[in-house]
Design a protein around this motif. Sequence first.
Motif, PDB file in Angstrom:
ATOM      1  N   GLU A 235       0.826  -1.201   0.000  1.00 30.97           N
ATOM      2  CA  GLU A 235       0.000   0.000   0.000  1.00 30.97           C
ATOM      3  C   GLU A 235       0.862   1.253   0.000  1.00 30.97           C
ATOM      4  OE1 GLU A 235      -4.132  -0.912   2.230  1.00 30.97           O
ATOM      5  OE2 GLU A 235      -2.333  -1.364   3.398  1.00 30.97           O
ATOM      6  N   TYR A 236       1.947   1.231   0.753  1.00 29.41           N
ATOM      7  CA  TYR A 236       2.859   2.379   0.758  1.00 29.41           C
ATOM      8  C   TYR A 236       3.447   2.618  -0.633  1.00 29.41           C
ATOM      9  CZ  TYR A 236       3.043   3.447   5.769  1.00 29.41           C
ATOM     10  OH  TYR A 236       2.749   3.851   7.046  1.00 29.41           O
ATOM     11  N   VAL A 237       3.823   1.546  -1.309  1.00 28.48           N
ATOM     12  CA  VAL A 237       4.362   1.677  -2.664  1.00 28.48           C
ATOM     13  C   VAL A 237       3.335   2.316  -3.589  1.00 28.48           C
ATOM     14  CG1 VAL A 237       5.135   0.388  -4.697  1.00 28.48           C
ATOM     15  CG2 VAL A 237       6.001  -0.226  -2.424  1.00 28.48           C
ATOM     16  N   ASP A 238       2.100   1.872  -3.463  1.00 30.79           N
ATOM     17  CA  ASP A 238       1.038   2.413  -4.303  1.00 30.79           C
ATOM     18  C   ASP A 238       0.788   3.888  -3.981  1.00 30.79           C
ATOM     19  OD1 ASP A 238      -1.204   1.871  -6.249  1.00 30.79           O
ATOM     20  OD2 ASP A 238      -2.335   2.632  -4.544  1.00 30.79           O
ATOM     21  N   HIS A 239       0.749   4.213  -2.705  1.00 34.04           N
ATOM     22  CA  HIS A 239       0.544   5.602  -2.297  1.00 34.04           C
ATOM     23  C   HIS A 239       1.673   6.498  -2.791  1.00 34.04           C
ATOM     24  CE1 HIS A 239      -3.066   5.274   0.005  1.00 34.04           C
ATOM     25  NE2 HIS A 239      -2.570   4.406   0.875  1.00 34.04           N
ATOM     26  N   TYR A 240       2.903   5.979  -2.750  1.00 33.80           N
ATOM     27  CA  TYR A 240       4.045   6.804  -3.150  1.00 33.80           C
ATOM     28  C   TYR A 240       3.928   7.240  -4.604  1.00 33.80           C
ATOM     29  CZ  TYR A 240       8.771   8.469  -3.844  1.00 33.80           C
ATOM     30  OH  TYR A 240       9.864   9.264  -4.149  1.00 33.80           O
ATOM     31  N   GLY A 241       3.437   6.333  -5.436  1.00 34.75           N
ATOM     32  CA  GLY A 241       3.292   6.676  -6.844  1.00 34.75           C
ATOM     33  C   GLY A 241       2.232   7.740  -7.095  1.00 34.75           C
ATOM     34  N   LYS A 242       1.301   7.912  -6.163  1.00 36.17           N
ATOM     35  CA  LYS A 242       0.211   8.873  -6.345  1.00 36.17           C
ATOM     36  C   LYS A 242       0.315  10.072  -5.405  1.00 36.17           C
ATOM     37  CE  LYS A 242      -2.955   5.026  -7.323  1.00 36.17           C
ATOM     38  NZ  LYS A 242      -4.181   4.347  -6.860  1.00 36.17           N
ATOM     39  N   MET A 243       1.366  10.115  -4.618  1.00 40.02           N
ATOM     40  CA  MET A 243       1.430  11.072  -3.520  1.00 40.02           C
ATOM     41  C   MET A 243       1.367  12.525  -3.985  1.00 40.02           C
ATOM     42  SD  MET A 243       3.913  10.616  -0.252  1.00 40.02           S
ATOM     43  CE  MET A 243       5.387  10.921  -1.199  1.00 40.02           C
ATOM     44  N   GLY A 244       1.851  12.781  -5.178  1.00 41.78           N
ATOM     45  CA  GLY A 244       1.828  14.146  -5.687  1.00 41.78           C
ATOM     46  C   GLY A 244       0.423  14.689  -5.868  1.00 41.78           C
ATOM     47  N   SER A 245      -0.561  13.811  -5.979  1.00 40.24           N
ATOM     48  CA  SER A 245      -1.946  14.247  -6.181  1.00 40.24           C
ATOM     49  C   SER A 245      -2.712  14.365  -4.876  1.00 40.24           C
ATOM     50  CB  SER A 245      -2.678  13.254  -7.093  1.00 40.24           C
ATOM     51  OG  SER A 245      -2.784  11.985  -6.469  1.00 40.24           O
ATOM     52  N   TYR A 246      -2.055  14.043  -3.751  1.00 40.86           N
ATOM     53  CA  TYR A 246      -2.744  14.078  -2.464  1.00 40.86           C
ATOM     54  C   TYR A 246      -2.690  15.485  -1.889  1.00 40.86           C
ATOM     55  CZ  TYR A 246      -2.517   8.947  -2.449  1.00 40.86           C
ATOM     56  OH  TYR A 246      -2.640   7.614  -2.760  1.00 40.86           O
ATOM     57  N   GLY A 247      -3.764  16.231  -2.085  1.00 39.79           N
ATOM     58  CA  GLY A 247      -3.860  17.527  -1.448  1.00 39.79           C
ATOM     59  C   GLY A 247      -4.385  17.363  -0.041  1.00 39.79           C
ATOM     60  N   HIS A 248      -4.371  18.447   0.711  1.00 40.90           N
ATOM     61  CA  HIS A 248      -4.881  18.391   2.077  1.00 40.90           C
ATOM     62  C   HIS A 248      -6.379  18.127   2.050  1.00 40.90           C
ATOM     63  CE1 HIS A 248      -5.886  19.490   6.179  1.00 40.90           C
ATOM     64  NE2 HIS A 248      -4.607  19.495   6.465  1.00 40.90           N
ATOM     65  N   PRO A 249      -6.869  17.099   2.743  1.00 33.34           N
ATOM     66  CA  PRO A 249      -8.300  16.783   2.730  1.00 33.34           C
ATOM     67  C   PRO A 249      -9.129  17.934   3.293  1.00 33.34           C
ATOM     68  CG  PRO A 249      -7.061  15.157   4.001  1.00 33.34           C
ATOM     69  CD  PRO A 249      -6.115  16.219   3.617  1.00 33.34           C
ATOM     70  N   ARG A 250     -10.231  18.227   2.626  1.00 40.27           N
ATOM     71  CA  ARG A 250     -11.100  19.310   3.074  1.00 40.27           C
ATOM     72  C   ARG A 250     -12.481  18.808   3.483  1.00 40.27           C
ATOM     73  NH1 ARG A 250      -9.876  24.076  -1.375  1.00 40.27           N
ATOM     74  NH2 ARG A 250      -7.606  24.157  -1.047  1.00 40.27           N
ATOM     75  N   GLY A 251     -12.661  17.504   3.559  1.00 40.99           N
ATOM     76  CA  GLY A 251     -13.971  16.948   3.879  1.00 40.99           C
ATOM     77  C   GLY A 251     -14.828  16.856   2.646  1.00 40.99           C
ATOM     78  N   PHE A 252     -16.056  16.389   2.787  1.00 41.38           N
ATOM     79  CA  PHE A 252     -16.945  16.184   1.651  1.00 41.38           C
ATOM     80  C   PHE A 252     -18.202  17.008   1.819  1.00 41.38           C
ATOM     81  CE2 PHE A 252     -14.236  12.934   0.337  1.00 41.38           C
ATOM     82  CZ  PHE A 252     -13.958  12.101   1.413  1.00 41.38           C
ATOM     83  N   SER A 253     -18.640  17.583   0.727  1.00 34.83           N
ATOM     84  CA  SER A 253     -19.907  18.305   0.787  1.00 34.83           C
ATOM     85  C   SER A 253     -21.059  17.308   0.740  1.00 34.83           C
ATOM     86  CB  SER A 253     -20.018  19.269  -0.402  1.00 34.83           C
ATOM     87  OG  SER A 253     -20.141  18.541  -1.607  1.00 34.83           O
ATOM     88  N   GLU A 254     -22.266  17.804   0.949  1.00 32.00           N
ATOM     89  CA  GLU A 254     -23.417  16.896   1.004  1.00 32.00           C
ATOM     90  C   GLU A 254     -23.700  16.250  -0.335  1.00 32.00           C
ATOM     91  OE1 GLU A 254     -26.678  19.048   2.548  1.00 32.00           O
ATOM     92  OE2 GLU A 254     -25.798  19.363   4.527  1.00 32.00           O
ATOM     93  N   VAL A 255     -23.271  16.877  -1.441  1.00 30.73           N
ATOM     94  CA  VAL A 255     -23.595  16.327  -2.746  1.00 30.73           C
ATOM     95  C   VAL A 255     -22.454  15.504  -3.318  1.00 30.73           C
ATOM     96  CG1 VAL A 255     -25.187  18.196  -3.258  1.00 30.73           C
ATOM     97  CG2 VAL A 255     -22.792  18.431  -3.898  1.00 30.73           C
ATOM     98  N   GLU A 256     -21.289  15.540  -2.636  1.00 28.28           N
ATOM     99  CA  GLU A 256     -20.160  14.798  -3.151  1.00 28.28           C
ATOM    100  C   GLU A 256     -20.211  13.357  -2.673  1.00 28.28           C
ATOM    101  OE1 GLU A 256     -16.444  17.806  -3.673  1.00 28.28           O
ATOM    102  OE2 GLU A 256     -16.959  17.182  -1.648  1.00 28.28           O
ATOM    103  N   GLU A 257     -19.726  12.488  -3.511  1.00 35.21           N
ATOM    104  CA  GLU A 257     -19.615  11.082  -3.133  1.00 35.21           C
ATOM    105  C   GLU A 257     -18.228  10.856  -2.568  1.00 35.21           C
ATOM    106  OE1 GLU A 257     -20.932   7.259  -2.552  1.00 35.21           O
ATOM    107  OE2 GLU A 257     -22.044   8.962  -3.308  1.00 35.21           O
ATOM    108  N   PRO A 258     -18.089  10.533  -1.294  1.00 36.91           N
ATOM    109  CA  PRO A 258     -16.761  10.366  -0.718  1.00 36.91           C
ATOM    110  C   PRO A 258     -16.027   9.178  -1.313  1.00 36.91           C
ATOM    111  CG  PRO A 258     -18.439   9.613   0.821  1.00 36.91           C
ATOM    112  CD  PRO A 258     -19.166  10.266  -0.332  1.00 36.91           C
ATOM    113  N   ARG A 259     -14.714   9.371  -1.420  1.00 39.68           N
ATOM    114  CA  ARG A 259     -13.889   8.266  -1.910  1.00 39.68           C
ATOM    115  C   ARG A 259     -13.774   7.186  -0.853  1.00 39.68           C
ATOM    116  NH1 ARG A 259      -8.541  11.298  -3.514  1.00 39.68           N
ATOM    117  NH2 ARG A 259      -9.063  12.310  -1.545  1.00 39.68           N
ATOM    118  N   GLU A 260     -13.516   5.995  -1.282  1.00 46.46           N
ATOM    119  CA  GLU A 260     -13.368   4.893  -0.334  1.00 46.46           C
ATOM    120  C   GLU A 260     -12.145   5.132   0.535  1.00 46.46           C
ATOM    121  OE1 GLU A 260     -15.482   2.613  -0.060  1.00 46.46           O
ATOM    122  OE2 GLU A 260     -14.554   1.212   1.330  1.00 46.46           O
ATOM    123  N   PRO A 261     -12.287   5.128   1.865  1.00 45.78           N
ATOM    124  CA  PRO A 261     -11.127   5.363   2.723  1.00 45.78           C
ATOM    125  C   PRO A 261     -10.142   4.216   2.653  1.00 45.78           C
ATOM    126  CG  PRO A 261     -12.998   4.676   4.033  1.00 45.78           C
ATOM    127  CD  PRO A 261     -13.506   4.885   2.628  1.00 45.78           C
TER     128      PRO A 261
END
Length: 366
Positions: free
Chosen positions: A325-351
Amino acid sequence: DRRVVVRNTERSLQRFRFAVQVAFAALCVWIGVEFHFFVDYIQSGGETAVAARPPGVEGFLPISSLMSLYYLFLSGEIHPAHPAGMFILVAVIAVSITFGKSFCSWLCPVGFISENLGNLGQRLFRRRIKLPKLLDYPLRSLKYLLLGFFLFSIFALMDAASLKRFLDSPYNVVADIKMYLFFVNISVFALVVILALIILSVLIRGFWCRFLCPYGALLGLLSIVSLTKIRRNKITCIDCGKCSRACPSFINVDRVSAVVSDECTSCMSCVDACPVDDTLVLKSLVQARRIPKAMVAVGVVGLFLIITGAAMLFGKWQNNVTDREYVDHYGKMGSYGHPRGFSEVEEPREPVKPKSPEYEAHDRDK
């Protein structure tokens, strides 16, 4: 007439405190080296020699640790992303409630560096530079403003569900790696800021700790209600002022009956400097008994080791994130912005689900 027993200043506790600081700093360096090899292993995609991730690195994630502790309070669950960080925070809080702000002067590696930079400045300038009150008090408030921002953001704006969303987020899971890469690939601006803090810490003793550290601000508040306090016997005190001159936090120890200050770090320098037996002593507020000053050393180190050791013993120290999982996260880490929570109309991503059996089938290119 006042009968006093004058003795030679005993510095043995300060030598022992220095040894404890060096040992804990060496432990942090060892953790850093281990984490370096772990990140190299992750960067290689798991192709190089396996390197275990040291959980102790989570001690450098105090905000995530505080959120985990609050989540435990609200939900009764220990979040699996950074459990070691939470238990380190619990140990630090327990030490602070028992022996005041002692973590800063006995165990904190940043405090150790800051103290020695201050010692260097004192040797260079043959004096300790103290800012006037008109500057000192406003600057000391900065760390409390930072602490207030973090406490408000966590305790006032987040409930158990929003805490879980943040703690589950990939951003939080790899926060330790992001922190490591920040220092490895440090920007010119960040380097200039660090160098400025070093220079200021030489000029003004404890600049970072005294004016800017929100962690120290939290421990300072806890120290005010700690179970032990340094007390001065007015009858045997000879008003020599050595205790105040020895205090690294500029506390006027010779003018108070008990040291009640958010800046006192229980370093015991004032007690060691006092030339009269039993004039400055550490006392328990519970039984009003004198506590041998050596007990501070035993208590601070012992309490910290007991709590963190219990977490290890009961299997709550390691996180459940796999290397894959760490290896997978490392490859995508550049796209990880600071989480801001989800609005009522947004579909949350799978944690992130640690040790999910379906993970190996996950498409890396997705």
